[in-house]
Motif scaffolding. Structure first.
Motif, PDB file in Angstrom:
ATOM      1  N   GLU A   8       0.821  -1.219   0.000  1.00 54.41           N
ATOM      2  CA  GLU A   8       0.000   0.000   0.000  1.00 54.41           C
ATOM      3  C   GLU A   8       0.851   1.263   0.000  1.00 54.41           C
ATOM      4  O   GLU A   8       0.518   2.244  -0.659  1.00 54.41           O
ATOM      5  CB  GLU A   8      -0.937   0.002   1.201  1.00 54.41           C
ATOM      6  CG  GLU A   8      -2.050  -1.020   1.088  1.00 54.41           C
ATOM      7  CD  GLU A   8      -2.852  -1.179   2.362  1.00 54.41           C
ATOM      8  OE1 GLU A   8      -2.595  -0.443   3.350  1.00 54.41           O
ATOM      9  OE2 GLU A   8      -3.742  -2.045   2.391  1.00 54.41           O
ATOM     10  N   GLN A   9       1.944   1.251   0.745  1.00 50.45           N
ATOM     11  CA  GLN A   9       2.784   2.444   0.860  1.00 50.45           C
ATOM     12  C   GLN A   9       3.665   2.696  -0.358  1.00 50.45           C
ATOM     13  O   GLN A   9       3.956   3.842  -0.680  1.00 50.45           O
ATOM     14  CB  GLN A   9       3.666   2.375   2.102  1.00 50.45           C
ATOM     15  CG  GLN A   9       2.940   2.632   3.376  1.00 50.45           C
ATOM     16  CD  GLN A   9       3.897   2.687   4.563  1.00 50.45           C
ATOM     17  OE1 GLN A   9       5.038   2.224   4.490  1.00 50.45           O
ATOM     18  NE2 GLN A   9       3.435   3.243   5.661  1.00 50.45           N
ATOM     19  N   PHE A  10       4.085   1.627  -1.040  1.00 50.41           N
ATOM     20  CA  PHE A  10       5.107   1.803  -2.063  1.00 50.41           C
ATOM     21  C   PHE A  10       4.726   1.407  -3.484  1.00 50.41           C
ATOM     22  O   PHE A  10       5.433   1.770  -4.416  1.00 50.41           O
ATOM     23  CB  PHE A  10       6.381   1.034  -1.660  1.00 50.41           C
ATOM     24  CG  PHE A  10       7.090   1.628  -0.493  1.00 50.41           C
ATOM     25  CD1 PHE A  10       7.979   2.667  -0.657  1.00 50.41           C
ATOM     26  CD2 PHE A  10       6.837   1.169   0.788  1.00 50.41           C
ATOM     27  CE1 PHE A  10       8.627   3.235   0.427  1.00 50.41           C
ATOM     28  CE2 PHE A  10       7.474   1.731   1.885  1.00 50.41           C
ATOM     29  CZ  PHE A  10       8.372   2.768   1.708  1.00 50.41           C
ATOM     30  N   GLU A  12       2.106   1.285  -6.784  1.00 51.14           N
ATOM     31  CA  GLU A  12       0.987   1.979  -7.417  1.00 51.14           C
ATOM     32  C   GLU A  12       0.698   1.319  -8.763  1.00 51.14           C
ATOM     33  O   GLU A  12       1.613   0.957  -9.495  1.00 51.14           O
ATOM     34  CB  GLU A  12       1.368   3.444  -7.644  1.00 51.14           C
ATOM     35  CG  GLU A  12       0.375   4.224  -8.455  1.00 51.14           C
ATOM     36  CD  GLU A  12       0.842   5.634  -8.743  1.00 51.14           C
ATOM     37  OE1 GLU A  12       0.001   6.531  -8.671  1.00 51.14           O
ATOM     38  OE2 GLU A  12       2.041   5.843  -9.025  1.00 51.14           O
ATOM     39  N   ASN A  14      -1.491   2.407 -11.980  1.00 50.52           N
ATOM     40  CA  ASN A  14      -2.228   3.514 -12.570  1.00 50.52           C
ATOM     41  C   ASN A  14      -2.142   3.360 -14.087  1.00 50.52           C
ATOM     42  O   ASN A  14      -1.039   3.339 -14.637  1.00 50.52           O
ATOM     43  CB  ASN A  14      -1.598   4.835 -12.122  1.00 50.52           C
ATOM     44  CG  ASN A  14      -2.276   6.049 -12.696  1.00 50.52           C
ATOM     45  OD1 ASN A  14      -2.978   5.985 -13.703  1.00 50.52           O
ATOM     46  ND2 ASN A  14      -2.055   7.182 -12.060  1.00 50.52           N
ATOM     47  N   LYS A  25       5.781   3.850  -6.196  1.00 51.06           N
ATOM     48  CA  LYS A  25       5.140   5.169  -6.186  1.00 51.06           C
ATOM     49  C   LYS A  25       6.160   6.286  -6.379  1.00 51.06           C
ATOM     50  O   LYS A  25       7.285   6.208  -5.882  1.00 51.06           O
ATOM     51  CB  LYS A  25       4.392   5.392  -4.865  1.00 51.06           C
ATOM     52  CG  LYS A  25       3.120   4.612  -4.757  1.00 51.06           C
ATOM     53  CD  LYS A  25       2.395   4.932  -3.469  1.00 51.06           C
ATOM     54  CE  LYS A  25       1.124   4.120  -3.389  1.00 51.06           C
ATOM     55  NZ  LYS A  25       0.400   4.364  -2.129  1.00 51.06           N
ATOM     56  N   ASN A  26       5.723   7.307  -7.100  1.00 51.90           N
ATOM     57  CA  ASN A  26       6.516   8.506  -7.368  1.00 51.90           C
ATOM     58  C   ASN A  26       7.777   8.232  -8.182  1.00 51.90           C
ATOM     59  O   ASN A  26       8.728   9.014  -8.153  1.00 51.90           O
ATOM     60  CB  ASN A  26       6.873   9.232  -6.067  1.00 51.90           C
ATOM     61  CG  ASN A  26       5.639   9.616  -5.293  1.00 51.90           C
ATOM     62  OD1 ASN A  26       4.661  10.104  -5.858  1.00 51.90           O
ATOM     63  ND2 ASN A  26       5.648   9.366  -4.006  1.00 51.90           N
ATOM     64  N   ARG A  28       8.995   5.880 -11.991  1.00 52.94           N
ATOM     65  CA  ARG A  28       8.501   5.121 -13.139  1.00 52.94           C
ATOM     66  C   ARG A  28       9.228   3.776 -13.194  1.00 52.94           C
ATOM     67  O   ARG A  28       9.387   3.182 -14.237  1.00 52.94           O
ATOM     68  CB  ARG A  28       8.699   5.927 -14.422  1.00 52.94           C
ATOM     69  CG  ARG A  28       7.880   7.215 -14.427  1.00 52.94           C
ATOM     70  CD  ARG A  28       8.080   8.049 -15.651  1.00 52.94           C
ATOM     71  NE  ARG A  28       7.597   7.431 -16.868  1.00 52.94           N
ATOM     72  CZ  ARG A  28       6.328   7.418 -17.294  1.00 52.94           C
ATOM     73  NH1 ARG A  28       5.400   7.990 -16.556  1.00 52.94           N
ATOM     74  NH2 ARG A  28       5.995   6.852 -18.423  1.00 52.94           N
TER      75      ARG A  28
END
Length: 80
Positions: A8-10, A12, A14, A25-26, A28
């Motif tokens: 959940e924290q790391f 993603e 999308n 996350k944050n 690519r």
């Protein structure tokens, strides 16, 4: 920290980022890339050097995501 928390924290997913592949996350940086690097023997330190935006927890999250993705799946060996 639990597996679910790491994911959940790391991680993603999308559709607008890297065609919907799971990424850290944050960044690519796709989970698949991290797993491939680990599979061929690259060290955490080497991966972190190549990707300065990546944190050690991101690598652990990639491993957690892979384990979670396989949970409940049954692998059946086949003859070569």
């Amino acid at each position: 920290m639990t597996t679910q928390t790491l994911i959940e924290q790391f991680i993603e997913i999308n559709p607008q980022v890297m065609m919907g592949k799971p990424v850290i996350k944050n960044t690519r940086i796709i989970v698949e890339l991290i797993l491939e690097k680990l599979a061929i023997g690259e060290s955490f330190e080497g991966i972190l050097e190549e990707h300065p935006r990546l944190e050690k927890e991101g690598i652990y999250a990639a491993l957690a995501f892979a384990a979670f993705s396989l949970r409940g799946e049954m692998l059946i060996p086949t003859a070569a």
